[in-house]
Design an enzyme around this catalytic site. Structure first.
Site, PDB file in Angstrom:
ATOM      1  N   ASP A  73       7.601 -20.164  -9.316  1.00 39.89           N
ATOM      2  CA  ASP A  73       7.583 -20.072  -7.815  1.00 39.89           C
ATOM      3  C   ASP A  73       6.933 -18.484  -7.429  1.00 39.89           C
ATOM      4  O   ASP A  73       6.616 -18.400  -6.250  1.00 39.89           O
ATOM      5  CB  ASP A  73       8.866 -20.233  -7.356  1.00 39.89           C
ATOM      6  CG  ASP A  73       9.126 -21.655  -7.418  1.00 39.89           C
ATOM      7  OD1 ASP A  73       8.374 -22.626  -7.899  1.00 39.89           O
ATOM      8  OD2 ASP A  73      10.629 -22.090  -7.080  1.00 39.89           O
TER       9      ASP A  73
ATOM     10  N   GLY B 150       7.187 -25.436  -5.099  1.00 41.17           N
ATOM     11  CA  GLY B 150       7.435 -24.291  -4.102  1.00 41.17           C
ATOM     12  C   GLY B 150       8.296 -24.623  -3.226  1.00 41.17           C
ATOM     13  O   GLY B 150       8.302 -25.057  -1.888  1.00 41.17           O
TER      14      GLY B 150
ATOM     15  N   ARG C 156      -4.803 -40.079   0.358  1.00 38.90           N
ATOM     16  CA  ARG C 156      -4.193 -40.185  -0.695  1.00 38.90           C
ATOM     17  C   ARG C 156      -3.348 -38.939  -0.976  1.00 38.90           C
ATOM     18  O   ARG C 156      -3.745 -37.819  -0.798  1.00 38.90           O
ATOM     19  CB  ARG C 156      -5.122 -40.693  -1.825  1.00 38.90           C
ATOM     20  CG  ARG C 156      -5.690 -41.925  -1.495  1.00 38.90           C
ATOM     21  CD  ARG C 156      -4.623 -43.129  -1.970  1.00 38.90           C
ATOM     22  NE  ARG C 156      -5.549 -44.239  -2.284  1.00 38.90           N
ATOM     23  CZ  ARG C 156      -5.951 -45.077  -1.344  1.00 38.90           C
ATOM     24  NH1 ARG C 156      -5.637 -44.708  -0.152  1.00 38.90           N
ATOM     25  NH2 ARG C 156      -6.561 -46.237  -1.836  1.00 38.90           N
TER      26      ARG C 156
HETATM   27  O1  F6P Z   1      12.236 -23.161  -9.414  1.00 38.99           O
HETATM   28  C1  F6P Z   1      11.340 -23.713 -10.081  1.00 38.99           C
HETATM   29  C2  F6P Z   1      10.960 -25.195  -9.499  1.00 38.99           C
HETATM   30  O2  F6P Z   1       9.998 -25.485 -10.354  1.00 38.99           O
HETATM   31  C3  F6P Z   1      10.905 -25.378  -8.119  1.00 38.99           C
HETATM   32  O3  F6P Z   1       9.178 -25.120  -7.645  1.00 38.99           O
HETATM   33  C4  F6P Z   1      11.101 -26.742  -7.984  1.00 38.99           C
HETATM   34  O4  F6P Z   1      11.476 -26.937  -6.734  1.00 38.99           O
HETATM   35  C5  F6P Z   1      12.157 -26.918  -8.900  1.00 38.99           C
HETATM   36  O5  F6P Z   1      12.231 -25.840  -9.813  1.00 38.99           O
HETATM   37  C6  F6P Z   1      12.523 -28.261  -9.368  1.00 38.99           C
HETATM   38  O6  F6P Z   1      13.669 -28.320 -10.307  1.00 38.99           O
HETATM   39  P1  F6P Z   1      13.784 -29.431 -11.404  1.00 38.99           P
HETATM   40  O7  F6P Z   1      13.052 -29.459 -12.459  1.00 38.99           O
HETATM   41  O8  F6P Z   1      15.423 -29.267 -11.526  1.00 38.99           O
HETATM   42  O9  F6P Z   1      13.811 -30.992 -10.569  1.00 38.99           O
END
Ligand code: F6P
Length: 345
Positions: free
Chosen positions: A131, A174, A269
Site C-alpha cells: 500500500d 488500497g 465490467r
Molecule cells: O495492507 C495490505 C493489503 O493488501 C491491503 O491493501 C488490503 O486491504 C489488505 O492487505 C487485505 O488483507 P487480507 O489479505 O488479509 O485480505
C-alpha cells in the site's frame, strides 16, 4: 548475539529478500545466530520457531511470499493464560536466548513492535506493504511490484475494452490510501482514478466515462478498494474485521460498474485484482530496496539502535523512530492527485 526475525501482516513481494539480507549480513559479517519466528507475532507469542541460517535463505531472493509465514495476530489483543501478550513474548524471547528482534511489517506489525519496544524488547523495524502508506519512509518494498502488476492488467484490459466498446473498472488494493491506484492508473493511462483520500462524485465519474466513449476510446476506471462516493450511497459489501479492527473491503468496483451501466446505458465490467497484486516475484526495485533495508536493519541491531525503523529517504537508507512509521498514514497529497486529474475524461 541471537537475533529473531518475523514477518507480519499481509504478505508482500520482497519479504524473502529482506530475510536473506538480514541473515547473510548478520552471519557473514558479525557471526550472529538467527531464529525465525513463524507467522508474525504468533511466533514469539507461542514460541514457534524455525531454524534460520545461510543455507535456509539460499535461493529465496526472487521468491514472493515469506518463508517464515505471516499472520495478522495482534499480540496486544491476546491475554492467553492470564498473562499479557507482551509478557509472554518477553518470556519466550528470554527462554530462546533471543537478544534482539527484526520485525518486518506494516502499520499493525510495526505498531505492535513500537509498543513492545516501549516495554523493553530490543526491536528494529523494517517497513513493508504494497500500500506504501507508512509514514517515515519514502517507499515501502512491495509497492513497485504491485503497481507493475496492476499496470500490466490495465494494459491488457484496454484492448478488451476497445474490442467490446465497454467501460472496464479495475479494482486495486488500497485500504486507506490510493497510492497503488494513483501510480498504476497514471502508468496505465486510466480514464479516471478513484482513491480513498478523495470521495468521488458518481455523476462526474459518469461524465468522464461518457466523454471517453464520445472520443471513440473505451474508458478504464481504476478504483482503490477503500474509495467511496461523496454521499455514502454505495456501501461496502463486507464488514468483517480483523484482529486490528480493519474492515475487510471489496465490492466498490462492482457497485461502480452497475452504477455506470445504469446511468450511461453503456456496458461495464469489473476486474478485481485482489491478491494477485501481492503474489509472485518482486521487481528489481523491490529486491534492491528490500535487500538494502535488510542490510541496514542488521547494522541497526549491531549499533544497539533499538526502537528504530530503517527507512528510504531520497536514495539513502536512514533510521527513524519506530513511532514515526505508525504516527499517521502517508496519504496521497492533493497535488499528486491533481497531476493525475489532467488525464481524466
Ligand atoms: O495492507 C495490505 C493489503 O493488501 C491491503 O491493501 C488490503 O486491504 C489488505 O492487505 C487485505 O488483507 P487480507 O489479505 O488479509 O485480505
Amino acid at each position: 548475539m541471537r537475533v529473531g526475525v518475523l514477518t507480519g501482516g499481509g504478505d508482500c513481494p520482497g519479504l524473502n529478500a529482506v530475510i536473506r539480507a538480514v541473515v547473510r549480513k548478520g552471519v557473514q559479517e558479525y557471526g550472529y545466530e538467527f531464529v525465525g519466528f513463524r507467522d508474525g507475532w504468533r511466533g514469539p507469542l507461542e514460541g514457534d520457531t524455525i531454524p534460520l541460517d545461510v543455507q535456509a535463505v539460499r535461493g529465496i531472493l526472487p521468491r514472493g511470499g515469506t518463508i517464515l509465514g505471516t499472520s495478522r495476530t495482534n499480540p496486544f489483543a491476546d491475554e492467553g493464560a492470564g498473562r499479557s501478550g507482551a509478557e509472554r513474548i518477553k518470556d519466550n524471547l528470554a527462554g530462546l536466548g533471543v537478544d534482539a528482534l527484526v520485525a518486518i511489517g506494516g502499520e499493525d506489525t510495526l505498531g505492535a513492535a513500537t509498543r513492545l519496544g516501549a516495554e523493553g524488547v530490543n526491536v528494529v523495524g523494517v517497513p513493508k506493504t504494497i500500500d506504501n502508506d507508512l509514514g517515515g519512509t519514502d517507499y515501502t518494498f512491495g509497492f513497485d511490484t504491485a503497481v507493475n502488476i496492476a499496470m500490466e492488467a490495465i494494459d491488457r484490459l484496454h484492448t478488451t475494452a476497445e474490442s467490446h466498446h465497454r467501460a472496464l473498472i479495475v479494482e486495486v488494493m488500497g485500504r486507506h490510501v490510493g497510492w497503488i491506484a494513483l501510480h498504476a492508473g497514471m502508468a496505465g493511462g486510466a480514464n479516471v482514478i478513484l482513491i480513498p483520500e478523495k470521495p468521488f462524485d458518481i455523476e462526474k465519474v459518469c461524465e468522464y466515462v461518457e466523454h471517453r466513449f464520445q472520443t471513440r476510446y473505451s474508458p478504464i476506471v481504476v478504483v482503490a478498494e477503500g474509495a467511496h462516493p461523496v454521499e455514502e450511497q454505495l456501501a461496502v459489501a463486507d464488514k468483517e474485521v480483523d484482529a486490528f479492527g480493519h474492515v475487510r473491503l471489496g465490492g466498490i468496483g462492482q457497485l461502480l460498474a452497475s452504477e455506470i451501466e445504469k446511468r450511461t446505458g453503456k456496458e461495464a465490467r469489473v476486474a478485481v485484482l485482489g491478491h494477485i497484486q501481492r503474489g509472485g516475484t518482486p521487481t528489481a526495485f523491490d529486491r534492491v530496496l528490500a535487500t538494502r533495508f535488510g542490510v541496514q536493519a542488521i547494522e541497526a541491531v549491531r549499533d544497539g539502535a533499538f526502537g528504530t525503523m530503517v527507512a528510504l529517504r531520497g536514495t539513502d537508507i536512514i533510521r527513524v523512530p519506530l513511532t514515526d512509521a505508525t504516527r499517521e498514514l502517508k496519504a496521497v497529497p492533493p497535488e499528486r492527485y491533481a497531476e493525475a486529474e489532467v488525464f481524466f475524461g
